[in-house]
Design a protein around this motif. Structure first.
Motif, PDB file in Angstrom:
ATOM      1  N   PRO A  40      18.731  12.056 -45.433  1.00  0.00           N
ATOM      2  CA  PRO A  40      20.041  12.670 -45.690  1.00  0.00           C
ATOM      3  C   PRO A  40      20.118  13.385 -47.034  1.00  0.00           C
ATOM      4  CG  PRO A  40      20.277  10.391 -44.948  1.00  0.00           C
ATOM      5  CD  PRO A  40      18.842  10.595 -45.301  1.00  0.00           C
ATOM      6  N   CYS A  90      24.920  16.659 -46.056  1.00  0.00           N
ATOM      7  CA  CYS A  90      24.628  16.170 -44.711  1.00  0.00           C
ATOM      8  C   CYS A  90      25.557  14.992 -44.439  1.00  0.00           C
ATOM      9  CB  CYS A  90      23.169  15.736 -44.604  1.00  0.00           C
ATOM     10  SG  CYS A  90      22.641  15.321 -42.927  1.00  0.00           S
ATOM     11  N   CYS A  91      26.242  15.017 -43.324  1.00  0.00           N
ATOM     12  CA  CYS A  91      27.184  13.942 -43.011  1.00  0.00           C
ATOM     13  C   CYS A  91      26.971  13.439 -41.593  1.00  0.00           C
ATOM     14  CB  CYS A  91      28.628  14.412 -43.192  1.00  0.00           C
ATOM     15  SG  CYS A  91      29.054  15.884 -42.251  1.00  0.00           S
ATOM     16  N   LYS A  92      27.418  12.222 -41.353  1.00  0.00           N
ATOM     17  CA  LYS A  92      27.319  11.604 -40.028  1.00  0.00           C
ATOM     18  C   LYS A  92      28.728  11.498 -39.460  1.00  0.00           C
ATOM     19  CE  LYS A  92      24.193   8.535 -39.493  1.00  0.00           C
ATOM     20  NZ  LYS A  92      23.318   9.234 -38.498  1.00  0.00           N
ATOM     21  N   ASN A 141      31.263  10.959 -35.790  1.00  0.00           N
ATOM     22  CA  ASN A 141      31.485  10.641 -34.380  1.00  0.00           C
ATOM     23  C   ASN A 141      32.622  11.529 -33.910  1.00  0.00           C
ATOM     24  OD1 ASN A 141      32.416   9.512 -31.920  1.00  0.00           O
ATOM     25  ND2 ASN A 141      31.526   7.530 -32.458  1.00  0.00           N
ATOM     26  N   THR A 166      24.351  21.202 -36.133  1.00  0.00           N
ATOM     27  CA  THR A 166      24.597  19.853 -35.619  1.00  0.00           C
ATOM     28  C   THR A 166      23.319  19.262 -35.032  1.00  0.00           C
ATOM     29  OG1 THR A 166      26.852  20.498 -35.075  1.00  0.00           O
ATOM     30  CG2 THR A 166      26.030  18.478 -34.070  1.00  0.00           C
ATOM     31  N   ASP A 190      22.389  12.631 -31.921  1.00  0.00           N
ATOM     32  CA  ASP A 190      21.563  11.427 -31.808  1.00  0.00           C
ATOM     33  C   ASP A 190      21.477  11.051 -30.339  1.00  0.00           C
ATOM     34  OD1 ASP A 190      20.425   8.883 -31.822  1.00  0.00           O
ATOM     35  OD2 ASP A 190      21.341   8.354 -33.726  1.00  0.00           O
ATOM     36  N   THR A 202      27.176   9.577 -32.323  1.00  0.00           N
ATOM     37  CA  THR A 202      27.209  10.144 -33.665  1.00  0.00           C
ATOM     38  C   THR A 202      26.259  11.336 -33.762  1.00  0.00           C
ATOM     39  OG1 THR A 202      25.472   8.687 -34.486  1.00  0.00           O
ATOM     40  CG2 THR A 202      27.748   7.909 -34.675  1.00  0.00           C
ATOM     41  N   ASP A 204      24.419  14.064 -36.846  1.00  0.00           N
ATOM     42  CA  ASP A 204      24.233  14.451 -38.234  1.00  0.00           C
ATOM     43  C   ASP A 204      24.596  15.929 -38.331  1.00  0.00           C
ATOM     44  OD1 ASP A 204      23.376  12.033 -39.248  1.00  0.00           O
ATOM     45  OD2 ASP A 204      21.301  12.396 -38.665  1.00  0.00           O
ATOM     46  N   ARG A 207      14.161  14.327 -37.583  1.00  0.00           N
ATOM     47  CA  ARG A 207      15.132  13.231 -37.665  1.00  0.00           C
ATOM     48  C   ARG A 207      14.666  12.046 -36.820  1.00  0.00           C
ATOM     49  NH1 ARG A 207      20.665  12.761 -36.157  1.00  0.00           N
ATOM     50  NH2 ARG A 207      20.037  13.279 -34.044  1.00  0.00           N
TER      51      ARG A 207
END
Length: 365
Positions: free
Chosen positions: A29, A47-49, A51, A131, A134, A139, A141, A171
């Motif tokens: 990240p 970089c963010c995670k 949902n 985007t 996963d 979710t 990243d 990833r």
């Protein structure tokens, strides 16, 4: 799709070369936005995670001029109104998009959350995102690049889209890398607790925990610990290896080596790994169980019989025991006969072993 220059492709190849480096995978990240911003210039990168189905901002790299707690609060409160979230939920499209693909500048400035409470405090006017979903969860990243003006180009978009499959594979590799790292750390922790020594097929020490080395120095006399085990322990290992070579995986578990010293006991167990051509020694240290005459009374022996067996276990002969207990030798022999009957054995040695087994103070694996 914009036409990329030879220099662009060269920079992309350099980026991909470093993408799979172990250090990069370990700090995915943090590493990703820094490296991508070298290909696509940005005033801020992160970089963010997220949902998206639950409109939940889970975590992200730090952004200048805005505390992490504020980012979480604003993002979770207004994520549902962000054009990126709406577009991804409707299409599942992971490709690179700019804010200006969805809203005009006046429209953006009227957005209370996205602009007034997020972009404007940072002095930013534009976002470019990519985007990375996963496969195992809802979710994603999200790689986000910020600029203080609406100046991202089609060249920038093309480079991100070109990187997309590589970033997704990296990833996945990073996740496997992290899992392997955790498992290795757990193994090392387990070996450190027990004291582990990995030995090559040739008998050389390949890895040894600090605790194992301390125990070897304590229990085995040797001048210097090098690549080989102390002689006594090496002979025992060679004996175990000979059984394994003869019987292979059909070999029944062997009794561990036990060495006593100053009220403590070191136990060494031999484990073979034929697939890796390695052997593992697991060392454990325990306090020796303290034994008293009263313990034997728990087995149904009388007080005097228990005292006799206690001194037998201490290695005393009948005459010595008779002197200690102030009785005749004939009396000691009679007590021993009763002990043999009650424990269903025929000798002094078997009486001691059977008594310790029944008391749970003897390891008879």
């Amino acid at each position: 799709m914009a036409q990329l220059s030879a220099q662009d492709y060269e920079q992309v190849l350099i980026f991909l070369h470093g993408l799979y480096a172990p250090d990069s995978l370990a700090d995915w990240p943090i590493h990703l936005p820094v490296q991508v911003s070298k290909l696509v210039a940005a005033d801020i990168s992160g970089c963010c995670k997220i949902n998206f189905p639950q409109s939940q901002f889970i975590d992200g790299t730090s952004i200048p001029k805005m505390p992490h707690e504020q980012i979480l609060e604003v993002s979770n409160q207004y994520l549902h109104e962000h054009p990126f979230a709406t577009h991804y939920l409707e299409t599942g499209d992971c490709r690179a998009y700019k804010l200006s693909d969805f809203v005009t500048e006046p429209q953006l400035h009227r957005m209370e959350g996205v602009y007034q409470k997020f972009l404007r405090p940072m002095g930013m006017e534009e976002q470019l995102k990519l985007t990375l979903p996963d496969d195992n969860s809802n979710t994603v990243d999200v790689l986000v690049l910020f600029r203080n003006e609406r100046s991202f180009t089609e060249r920038d978009r093309t480079i991100l889209n070109l990187l997309l499959p590589h970033l997704m594979q990296a990833r996945r590799t990073a996740q496997v890398f992290s899992q392997v790292h955790r498992e290795n750390q757990q193994l090392r922790n387990s070996l450190n607790i027990a004291g582990g020594i990995v030995i090559s097929k040739e008998g050389h020490i390949q890895f040894m925990t600090r605790k194992a080395e301390q125990w070897l120095q304590q229990y085995f006399p040797f001048k210097r610990l090098g690549q080989a085990l102390p002689d006594y322990l090496q002979r025992w290992v060679n004996y175990q290896k000979s059984f394994f070579a003869r019987y292979g995986t059909l070999l029944k578990p062997r009794l561990p080596l036990k060495i006593e010293q100053e009220g403590k006991q070191l136990t060494a167990r031999f484990v073979a790994d034929p697939d890796q051509d390695q052997y593992l020694l697991l060392l454990e240290e325990h306090q020796q169980p303290k034994l008293s005459a009263e313990d034997f009374e728990l087995l149904g022996l009388s007080k005097r019989e228990s005292e006799v067996l206690y001194w037998v276990a201490k290695g005393k002969e009948n005459l010595e025991i008779a002197t200690i207990l102030h009785v005749g030798v004939t009396t000691i022999r009679k007590h021993l006969e009763h002990i043999y009957q009650k424990l269903e054995v025929k000798t002094r040695a078997s009486a001691i072993v059977e008594a310790l087994k029944r008391l749970g103070k003897l390891n008879y694996e």
